[in-house]
Design a protein around this motif. Structure first.
Motif, mmCIF file in Angstrom:
data_model
loop_
_atom_site.group_PDB
_atom_site.id
_atom_site.type_symbol
_atom_site.label_atom_id
_atom_site.label_comp_id
_atom_site.label_asym_id
_atom_site.label_seq_id
_atom_site.Cartn_x
_atom_site.Cartn_y
_atom_site.Cartn_z
ATOM 1 N N ALA A 342 -1.684 12.220 -66.161
ATOM 2 C CA ALA A 342 -1.904 11.041 -67.022
ATOM 3 C C ALA A 342 -2.366 9.847 -66.192
ATOM 4 O O ALA A 342 -3.323 9.143 -66.561
ATOM 5 C CB ALA A 342 -0.611 10.703 -67.773
ATOM 6 N N ALA A 343 -1.665 9.661 -65.057
ATOM 7 C CA ALA A 343 -2.021 8.528 -64.201
ATOM 8 C C ALA A 343 -3.446 8.669 -63.698
ATOM 9 O O ALA A 343 -4.238 7.719 -63.699
ATOM 10 C CB ALA A 343 -1.047 8.440 -63.026
ATOM 11 N N PHE A 349 -9.919 9.331 -63.082
ATOM 12 C CA PHE A 349 -10.076 10.629 -62.413
ATOM 13 C C PHE A 349 -9.814 11.712 -63.442
ATOM 14 O O PHE A 349 -8.726 12.244 -63.561
ATOM 15 C CB PHE A 349 -9.107 10.749 -61.229
ATOM 16 N N ARG A 350 -10.830 12.005 -64.232
ATOM 17 C CA ARG A 350 -10.628 12.821 -65.420
ATOM 18 C C ARG A 350 -10.799 14.306 -65.144
ATOM 19 O O ARG A 350 -11.625 14.727 -64.341
ATOM 20 C CB ARG A 350 -11.624 12.397 -66.508
ATOM 21 N N GLY A 353 -13.826 16.656 -63.915
ATOM 22 C CA GLY A 353 -14.667 15.962 -62.940
ATOM 23 C C GLY A 353 -13.942 15.813 -61.616
ATOM 24 O O GLY A 353 -14.508 16.042 -60.556
ATOM 25 N N ARG A 354 -12.667 15.462 -61.705
ATOM 26 C CA ARG A 354 -11.929 15.122 -60.488
ATOM 27 C C ARG A 354 -11.897 16.274 -59.483
ATOM 28 O O ARG A 354 -11.763 17.429 -59.862
ATOM 29 C CB ARG A 354 -10.516 14.645 -60.830
ATOM 30 N N SER A 355 -12.022 15.881 -58.230
ATOM 31 C CA SER A 355 -12.099 16.866 -57.140
ATOM 32 C C SER A 355 -11.237 16.398 -55.977
ATOM 33 O O SER A 355 -11.303 15.242 -55.564
ATOM 34 C CB SER A 355 -13.542 17.019 -56.646
ATOM 35 N N LEU A 356 -10.491 17.336 -55.445
ATOM 36 C CA LEU A 356 -9.521 17.027 -54.404
ATOM 37 C C LEU A 356 -10.108 17.341 -53.018
ATOM 38 O O LEU A 356 -10.725 18.376 -52.821
ATOM 39 C CB LEU A 356 -8.271 17.876 -54.652
#
Lengths: 544, 544
Positions: A342-343, A349-350, A353-356
């Motif tokens: 959620a944060a 950072f949806r 899409g988000r990448s670590l």
């Protein structure tokens, strides 16, 4: 004890229990793939579960076996079905599947375990004279079908008797070992003396130094320590045409460098024996672990590229998980839908899409500090968010564990395999998308991708594909699927392989990577070093 | 204008005047060697000073010349004596001496200057068909007799028409060029766009990119930017067996890497055409120049080694002058006996022991700062003294000038030549001493030695030997002396060459470096790529 399946399962570690984390991960995959309950129609043949019985006995005559025993000692030649069976396959998905089915093929007629380089020379000379095929064996972790005894003959297993550490030269920063030594033995020896080798392939626990060279591999820390060819100072190889000693100088301009034909030769030219590797001082306390979240894969890759081109020493381990791998990773930790998810969503950072990004800096403390600072600045420029060390620490703890997941996943009816390539930055996104598109044509396939080996001009892409196993025709379907992926690599400027090698799996595509004249030259080297074709026949381009 | 001597003298730079610094240096050498007045018995043959006249006309028929003109354009085939003579030698001391004597041998029958890769393919295919020998020509700076037309045929000179910059890829950090481009043209193009190639061999001003690869060279900044093989991303080569395209990926595990046979092949396998090199961002203002004095050569080497093994990014240029080179350098600057010399002596940096270290850090400013700090700490640990930037700045200003000294020195009756090797740290001092001992057997020989290319496991040693020329039999005596030095390299664990290559000078010693089976494999590659032996016949191991 003599059950082949016990020996295959869990990387051959029969004592290892499936821990709760792995169990949790498997359940997560089952959930994602919509698999309920236990495995569907998964044959576990009695030949796998019970004592192995091979259809054909060893074809070597008693005289040949006596001769071999004379060379290496009578205890070091095995002809029993179990030993021969165990030396007929590697760790390719298809290998494991065949073992489940109890299907043995391309089994050697004997397993020979030399004690010295002199033993190896005797065996190779003898086999050359008698035209007996030889498949050199290290840890048996090939995922490319490099280890099959197509013509029978012997598996030359270096792991039992040929694994001494010969010398550590502190002044030159080198260590010299016998090729059959396993990664952990070498690394422990070095660590105790304040050094590291820095080579940590996924197969680290089971692979040998000779195998590292023979497959031209790269370890998880290749960004800092280099690929195996960057670490190799020199080595020797026993070929049917004679002993080759090569390298053992810091650099040279003396014509052809044969090391680059022997490295990557996967047993087809000779047996790598004595290896000298560069080592580095190591202190675990100096390591700095970092992780960062990006809003998109593209931004993460751009940040990685800028770090690699910054002329500041980059991290030793440097990885990016693409959005699907990032999401599945978060899901496994229960962080995708909870507060963290959620944060992250709230911060833009949806999901999808988000990448670590993972980074570990090692070595000199001031250099580590500079690296961390530089990377932090680049990450912020590309809208990345520092997540502290947690994700990287978790990854490091489980760095070799994914290999252990494969068998329990197959128990649950899940196919999991990997393929990897390398490509320049300017083609990277295109290749990534094209491969994903190919893989996703089968709607039930998960595709987790990461970059784990990074260079100034480009990076690798490592694809993990996960899908329900088919009740029928699983192996044939999988092979077709597998070939298609490598074709997409080649069509998009990627290499056939970045660090897995060729074996028998991608050999049919070698003309996509090498010019015809290159293949001719390569065959000429084979013909010269192994004129009778006894060394690992049928592997790479050397089909009869 | 057409006088060969004019074209040879001063690296072929007929306009360049001998500046007062060089004149001063030459006088210093004369003083050290006890040479008074002008040259002794130095023949400067009329064939060198006047218009060249070759004894033999081109042996190519009119039809062949017409065909060659058809392939490359009629302006791009030359058969005049001057052009042919100019393409019959390189920059080896013996070459220059022969030119002084007006002795031409191994002259090509024509000089052919292709415009495109397509032209090159046509010429090679045609020459292969007609069995016409081809010696690929770049800048002609070989110091190993790599460029002789033993079998006549053509010199394929890429420098006139085949030197375009094809593309700069900022994302991948690569530049792609035609092989005939000279160093300064490429570097200027890159500098204007904020990049550098980072390859600065002594021959930089006159050597081509294709030549850099063909000789497997290393530049003065190799410690930071790597050797040429570290910069090469991919390239193409036209061989009689076909066009080879190789590399052009960040890394791969796909078997043999033919680049390591073509690099260092010195024209014997084919013609290197299109080359892609890694480039780096460059800002001259970021460079930090340092110099340090040590009390002994051994301490200087230990400090260098510790820096290379520190896991902090080392200097891009990293050099040590041994005591004799240090002393002669100080003497040339008039600092050995003046205040500087006295002060150094008083501080314990005594003549005969003291050794000068040079370092230049480039790239990221924070990384530069860390490097300077780290090296300073290591230097102090080994009783070194920081001398500021002066010595390194002076060296940088004159980095290419020593090549210009050779001809005026020969005018003065002084022989000057160089040989270089590479060796692991644990053998370095022993090799250095053994070579010096060999060289000093002739009491009148000065031996200036430096380390200029440094690695984690070892370094190169570059020997400059200076002595009075002999009135008689100079060339034969020199060749004997020269061979002896290389034998001392081999006997002490050194390579035959670190970056000069093989040519025809050290080929007879290749079995000291390569195993018999390696030489066989290498010959097999030659036989495959150049079955009729038309490519630079007689060079390397490929004698008929």
């Amino acid at each position: 004890m003599r059950k082949i399946w016990k020996n295959v399962y869990n990387w051959g570690d029969t004592e290892k229990k499936i821990d709760s984390t792995i169990e949790h991960h498997i359940n997560h995959f089952k959930h994602l793939l919509g698999i309920q309950g236990e495995a569907r129609d998964l044959p576990l043949n009695s030949n796998a579960q019970e004592e192995v019985k091979l259809a054909k006995k060893s074809r070597l005559t008693r005289q040949v076996l006596r001769d071999l025993m004379r060379f290496v000692g009578s205890d070091n030649v095995q002809v029993d079905d179990f030993s021969r069976a165990r030396h007929s396959f590697g760790k390719y998905y298809g290998d494991i599947l065949r073992m489940r089915m109890g299907k043995f093929a391309n089994v050697p007629d004997a397993v020979v375990m030399p004690r010295t380089e002199e033993d190896i020379i005797k065996v190779i000379n003898y086999c050359n004279l008698k035209r007996i095929a030889v498949v050199p064996w290290g840890g048996g972790t090939s995922v490319t079908r490099a280890l099959e005894a197509e013509k029978g003959g012997i598996a030359l297993d270096l792991t039992r008797n040929y694994k001494d550490i010969l010398s550590l030269n502190a002044e030159d920063s080198t260590v010299t070992v016998e090729a059959g030594i396993l990664g952990p033995e070498l690394e422990q020896y070095l660590n105790e003396r304040g050094y590291t080798c820095g080579h940590f392939p996924q197969s680290f626990e089971f692979a040998t130094v000779g195998g590292w060279l023979a497959a031209r591999g790269a370890g998880q820390a290749s960004t800092g320590y280099g690929r195996i060819e960057d670490m190799v100072v020199g080595f020797r190889a026993v070929t049917p045409a004679g002993l080759i000693s090569c390298g053992n100088y810091p650099a040279a301009s003396v014509g052809a460098d044969i090391r680059h034909f022997l490295m990557g030769s996967e047993g087809t030219l000779g047996v790598i024996t004595r290896v000298t590797l560069r080592v580095r001082r190591y202190n675990a306390a100096n390591a700095s672990l970092k992780s960062y979240m990006f809003k998109s894969f593209e931004e993460a890759v751009t940040a990685m590229r800028e770090m690699m081109q910054s002329q500041v020493m980059p991290p030793h381990f440097f990885r990016i998980s693409d959005p699907e791998e990032t999401e599945i990773g978060l899901g496994m930790k229960g962080k995708d839908k909870g507060i963290t998810g959620a944060a992250l969503n709230m911060l833009g950072f949806r999901q999808g899409g988000r990448s670590l990004m993972y980074a570990i800096f090692e070595g000199d403390p001031a250099q580590v500090k500079l690296g961390v600072k530089t990377l932090g600045r680049i990450v912020r420029k590309h809208r990345g968010l520092s997540l502290g060390s947690y994700a990287t620490r978790k990854w490091l703890e489980q760095r070799y564990s994914s290999a252990y997941m494969r068998d329990p996943m197959m128990d649950a009816g899940i196919r999991i395999d990997t393929l990897e390539t390398a490509v320049h930055y300017s083609n990277l996104t295109q290749l990534w998308q094209a491969v994903r598109e190919y893989i996703k044509r089968d709607g039930q396939t998960l595709c987790l991708t990461h970059i784990s080996h990074t260079y100034e001009t480009g990076a690798n892409l490592y694809f993990i594909f996960v899908s329900p196993m088919l009740a029928k025709d699983e192996l044939a379907q999988f092979e077709k699927f597998h070939r298609g992926i490598v074709q997409v690599f080649a069509a998009n400027g990627g290499t056939l392989s970045h660090h897995h090698g060729i074996g028998r799996l991608v050999a049919h595509l070698l003309d996509r990577q090498h010019s015809p004249a290159t293949l001719q030259a390569w065959r000429a080297v084979k013909k010269t070093l192994d004129p009778k074709g006894i060394m690992n026949p049928g592997a790479l381009i050397f089909k009869k």
